[in-house]
Design a protein around this motif. Structure first.
Motif, PDB file in Angstrom:
ATOM      1  N   ASP A   5      80.618  49.875  65.249  1.00  0.00           N
ATOM      2  CA  ASP A   5      80.725  50.754  64.141  1.00  0.00           C
ATOM      3  C   ASP A   5      80.079  52.214  64.730  1.00  0.00           C
ATOM      4  OD1 ASP A   5      81.077  48.855  62.574  1.00  0.00           O
ATOM      5  OD2 ASP A   5      79.436  48.433  61.623  1.00  0.00           O
ATOM      6  N   LEU A   6      79.204  52.117  65.596  1.00  0.00           N
ATOM      7  CA  LEU A   6      78.765  53.161  66.084  1.00  0.00           C
ATOM      8  C   LEU A   6      79.882  54.148  66.918  1.00  0.00           C
ATOM      9  CD1 LEU A   6      76.504  55.180  66.901  1.00  0.00           C
ATOM     10  CD2 LEU A   6      75.868  54.004  68.746  1.00  0.00           C
ATOM     11  N   ALA A   7      80.417  53.321  67.577  1.00  0.00           N
ATOM     12  CA  ALA A   7      81.761  54.119  68.310  1.00  0.00           C
ATOM     13  C   ALA A   7      82.639  54.738  67.431  1.00  0.00           C
ATOM     14  CB  ALA A   7      82.330  53.033  69.284  1.00  0.00           C
ATOM     15  N   GLY A   8      83.056  53.947  66.417  1.00  0.00           N
ATOM     16  CA  GLY A   8      84.035  54.550  65.401  1.00  0.00           C
ATOM     17  C   GLY A   8      83.393  55.521  64.593  1.00  0.00           C
ATOM     18  N   THR A   9      82.319  55.604  64.381  1.00  0.00           N
ATOM     19  CA  THR A   9      81.519  56.665  63.809  1.00  0.00           C
ATOM     20  C   THR A   9      81.562  57.863  64.615  1.00  0.00           C
ATOM     21  OG1 THR A   9      80.335  55.237  62.136  1.00  0.00           O
ATOM     22  CG2 THR A   9      79.499  57.270  62.560  1.00  0.00           C
ATOM     23  N   LEU A  10      81.217  57.688  65.866  1.00  0.00           N
ATOM     24  CA  LEU A  10      81.400  58.852  66.720  1.00  0.00           C
ATOM     25  C   LEU A  10      82.736  59.539  66.813  1.00  0.00           C
ATOM     26  CD1 LEU A  10      78.697  57.796  69.281  1.00  0.00           C
ATOM     27  CD2 LEU A  10      78.492  59.661  67.538  1.00  0.00           C
ATOM     28  N   ASP A  11      83.680  58.785  66.984  1.00  0.00           N
ATOM     29  CA  ASP A  11      84.977  59.101  66.896  1.00  0.00           C
ATOM     30  C   ASP A  11      85.344  59.809  65.867  1.00  0.00           C
ATOM     31  OD1 ASP A  11      88.016  58.983  68.126  1.00  0.00           O
ATOM     32  OD2 ASP A  11      88.071  57.828  66.138  1.00  0.00           O
ATOM     33  N   PHE A  12      84.925  59.197  64.700  1.00  0.00           N
ATOM     34  CA  PHE A  12      85.454  60.076  63.436  1.00  0.00           C
ATOM     35  C   PHE A  12      84.631  61.668  63.252  1.00  0.00           C
ATOM     36  CE2 PHE A  12      82.911  61.410  59.322  1.00  0.00           C
ATOM     37  CZ  PHE A  12      83.932  61.653  58.763  1.00  0.00           C
ATOM     38  N   LEU A  13      83.298  61.594  63.911  1.00  0.00           N
ATOM     39  CA  LEU A  13      82.797  62.548  63.920  1.00  0.00           C
ATOM     40  C   LEU A  13      83.308  63.692  64.869  1.00  0.00           C
ATOM     41  CD1 LEU A  13      78.897  61.458  63.580  1.00  0.00           C
ATOM     42  CD2 LEU A  13      80.284  63.009  61.909  1.00  0.00           C
ATOM     43  N   ARG A  14      83.883  63.263  66.086  1.00  0.00           N
ATOM     44  CA  ARG A  14      84.519  64.048  67.001  1.00  0.00           C
ATOM     45  C   ARG A  14      85.842  64.688  66.343  1.00  0.00           C
ATOM     46  NH1 ARG A  14      82.958  59.611  70.435  1.00  0.00           N
ATOM     47  NH2 ARG A  14      80.944  60.531  71.795  1.00  0.00           N
ATOM     48  N   ARG A  15      86.546  64.013  65.610  1.00  0.00           N
ATOM     49  CA  ARG A  15      87.807  64.331  65.021  1.00  0.00           C
ATOM     50  C   ARG A  15      87.594  65.257  63.896  1.00  0.00           C
ATOM     51  NH1 ARG A  15      91.317  60.139  63.177  1.00  0.00           N
ATOM     52  NH2 ARG A  15      89.475  58.903  62.867  1.00  0.00           N
ATOM     53  N   ALA A  16      86.453  65.012  63.243  1.00  0.00           N
ATOM     54  CA  ALA A  16      86.071  66.185  61.934  1.00  0.00           C
ATOM     55  C   ALA A  16      85.723  67.240  62.452  1.00  0.00           C
ATOM     56  CB  ALA A  16      84.809  65.362  61.147  1.00  0.00           C
ATOM     57  N   GLU A  17      85.333  67.527  63.766  1.00  0.00           N
ATOM     58  CA  GLU A  17      84.976  68.688  64.364  1.00  0.00           C
ATOM     59  C   GLU A  17      86.370  69.704  64.072  1.00  0.00           C
ATOM     60  OE1 GLU A  17      84.664  71.838  67.602  1.00  0.00           O
ATOM     61  OE2 GLU A  17      86.075  70.083  67.090  1.00  0.00           O
ATOM     62  N   ALA A  18      87.400  69.232  63.809  1.00  0.00           N
ATOM     63  CA  ALA A  18      88.708  70.100  63.867  1.00  0.00           C
ATOM     64  C   ALA A  18      88.430  71.018  62.658  1.00  0.00           C
ATOM     65  CB  ALA A  18      89.892  69.269  63.731  1.00  0.00           C
ATOM     66  N   LEU A  19      87.524  70.610  61.786  1.00  0.00           N
ATOM     67  CA  LEU A  19      87.439  71.685  60.703  1.00  0.00           C
ATOM     68  C   LEU A  19      86.815  72.981  60.951  1.00  0.00           C
ATOM     69  CD1 LEU A  19      86.140  69.115  57.863  1.00  0.00           C
ATOM     70  CD2 LEU A  19      88.387  70.134  57.979  1.00  0.00           C
ATOM     71  N   LYS A  20      85.992  73.254  62.115  1.00  0.00           N
ATOM     72  CA  LYS A  20      85.468  74.332  62.652  1.00  0.00           C
ATOM     73  C   LYS A  20      86.668  75.280  63.129  1.00  0.00           C
ATOM     74  CE  LYS A  20      81.150  72.176  64.277  1.00  0.00           C
ATOM     75  NZ  LYS A  20      80.208  72.106  65.501  1.00  0.00           N
ATOM     76  N   SER A  21      87.689  74.728  63.549  1.00  0.00           N
ATOM     77  CA  SER A  21      88.681  75.484  63.710  1.00  0.00           C
ATOM     78  C   SER A  21      90.052  75.662  62.917  1.00  0.00           C
ATOM     79  CB  SER A  21      89.381  74.762  65.368  1.00  0.00           C
ATOM     80  OG  SER A  21      88.169  74.899  66.173  1.00  0.00           O
ATOM     81  N   THR A  22      89.950  74.714  61.957  1.00  0.00           N
ATOM     82  CA  THR A  22      90.864  75.060  60.781  1.00  0.00           C
ATOM     83  C   THR A  22      90.717  76.198  59.972  1.00  0.00           C
ATOM     84  OG1 THR A  22      91.099  72.569  60.698  1.00  0.00           O
ATOM     85  CG2 THR A  22      92.021  73.668  58.688  1.00  0.00           C
ATOM     86  N   LEU A  23      91.549  77.008  60.078  1.00  0.00           N
ATOM     87  CA  LEU A  23      91.544  78.375  59.354  1.00  0.00           C
ATOM     88  C   LEU A  23      91.941  78.282  57.946  1.00  0.00           C
ATOM     89  CD1 LEU A  23      92.528  80.734  62.224  1.00  0.00           C
ATOM     90  CD2 LEU A  23      90.139  80.014  61.645  1.00  0.00           C
ATOM     91  N   ARG A  24      91.603  79.049  57.052  1.00  0.00           N
ATOM     92  CA  ARG A  24      91.923  79.150  55.907  1.00  0.00           C
ATOM     93  C   ARG A  24      92.544  80.599  55.695  1.00  0.00           C
ATOM     94  NH1 ARG A  24      89.456  76.486  51.686  1.00  0.00           N
ATOM     95  NH2 ARG A  24      88.985  78.512  50.317  1.00  0.00           N
ATOM     96  N   SER A  25      93.152  80.980  54.570  1.00  0.00           N
ATOM     97  CA  SER A  25      93.723  82.103  54.543  1.00  0.00           C
ATOM     98  C   SER A  25      92.686  83.513  53.853  1.00  0.00           C
ATOM     99  CB  SER A  25      94.751  82.159  53.335  1.00  0.00           C
ATOM    100  OG  SER A  25      94.118  81.604  51.997  1.00  0.00           O
ATOM    101  N   GLY A  26      91.551  83.152  53.602  1.00  0.00           N
ATOM    102  CA  GLY A  26      90.448  83.863  53.253  1.00  0.00           C
ATOM    103  C   GLY A  26      89.672  84.562  54.488  1.00  0.00           C
ATOM    104  N   ALA A  27      89.234  86.003  54.408  1.00  0.00           N
ATOM    105  CA  ALA A  27      88.958  86.568  55.418  1.00  0.00           C
ATOM    106  C   ALA A  27      87.054  86.715  55.301  1.00  0.00           C
ATOM    107  CB  ALA A  27      89.321  88.128  55.626  1.00  0.00           C
ATOM    108  N   THR A  28      86.576  86.409  56.208  1.00  0.00           N
ATOM    109  CA  THR A  28      85.014  86.735  56.213  1.00  0.00           C
ATOM    110  C   THR A  28      84.591  88.326  55.954  1.00  0.00           C
ATOM    111  OG1 THR A  28      84.838  87.097  58.644  1.00  0.00           O
ATOM    112  CG2 THR A  28      84.523  84.858  57.606  1.00  0.00           C
ATOM    113  N   ALA A  29      83.470  88.576  55.825  1.00  0.00           N
ATOM    114  CA  ALA A  29      83.063  89.845  55.545  1.00  0.00           C
ATOM    115  C   ALA A  29      83.279  90.817  57.048  1.00  0.00           C
ATOM    116  CB  ALA A  29      81.476  90.088  55.155  1.00  0.00           C
ATOM    117  N   SER A  30      83.273  90.057  57.970  1.00  0.00           N
ATOM    118  CA  SER A  30      83.624  90.740  59.306  1.00  0.00           C
ATOM    119  C   SER A  30      85.051  90.932  59.262  1.00  0.00           C
ATOM    120  CB  SER A  30      82.975  90.036  60.474  1.00  0.00           C
ATOM    121  OG  SER A  30      83.612  88.965  60.643  1.00  0.00           O
ATOM    122  N   GLY A  31      85.871  90.085  58.658  1.00  0.00           N
ATOM    123  CA  GLY A  31      87.484  90.412  58.808  1.00  0.00           C
ATOM    124  C   GLY A  31      88.123  89.361  59.341  1.00  0.00           C
ATOM    125  N   ARG A  32      87.497  88.316  60.161  1.00  0.00           N
ATOM    126  CA  ARG A  32      88.070  87.416  60.608  1.00  0.00           C
ATOM    127  C   ARG A  32      88.343  86.187  59.476  1.00  0.00           C
ATOM    128  NH1 ARG A  32      85.242  83.028  61.156  1.00  0.00           N
ATOM    129  NH2 ARG A  32      82.844  83.247  61.370  1.00  0.00           N
TER     130      ARG A  32
END
Length: 190
Positions: A5-32
């Protein structure tokens, strides 16, 4: 928690990290471009600071709902509301969510899927608020972001209107953000 269960949960968390690089169409106040993780973070913050004490709302369930609402985007990416593929977005996100959560212990996977399905269907008070806040966070970001000169602020005025009208709190916030949108529309683009 078992070692598997721990190994599977850590695998899930590693794959969920992709949300940090998943870009949306909106821009931040800095323009990115903002990421899905950034959107989800502020959505959870909105839920915490705006819904505290709202009658009939389980705050923890609301936060959990906000956390999982775009989780499937870690697999398939974000599909903007203006994209023609948005018509099938729910089915795709459910498929991606199932793939992402496959390594979790069954009870945790089932909890995440149940929260996501409630969110999609709007079948609980927490889901109604989460969906409304989700639309409002997007509008807030559109109004706050440094957007390209051809950005269509008029989109905000209709975006998610049926979801933000379902609760008095989201309706009140919507009125303020609509005024901000109109003010932003009145400013000439650079």
């Amino acid at each position: 928690m078992t070692p598997d269960d721990l190994a599977g949960t850590l695998d899930f968390l590693r794959r969920a990290e992709a949300l940090k690089s998943t870009l949306r169409s909106g821009a931040t106040a800095s323009g990115r471009q903002e990421s899905t993780a950034e959107h989800t973070w502020r959505l959870c913050l909105m839920a915490m600071v705006l819904a505290d004490g709202v009658a009939g709302i389980d705050g923890l369930k609301l936060i959990k709902t906000c956390l999982v609402h775009d989780l499937g985007e870690a697999v398939g990416g974000d599909i903007p509301a203006t994209d023609p593929r948005a018509a099938d977005k729910s089915a795709q996100e459910r498929h991606d969510l199932l793939a992402l959560t496959a390594t979790l212990p069954p009870a945790r996977r089932d909890e995440i899927l149940a929260l996501w399905e409630e969110y999609e269907a709007g079948t609980s008070p927490e889901a109604v608020l989460a969906k409304g806040f989700d639309k409002l966070e997007t509008i807030l970001q559109h109004n706050q972001g440094r957007n390209p000169p051809d950005f269509d602020y008029g989109f905000n005025l209709d975006y998610g209107a049926r979801h933000t009208a379902r609760h008095p709190l989201t309706a009140a916030i919507r009125a303020v953000l609509d005024e901000e949108t109109r003010a932003r529309m009145a400013v000439p683009t650079e």
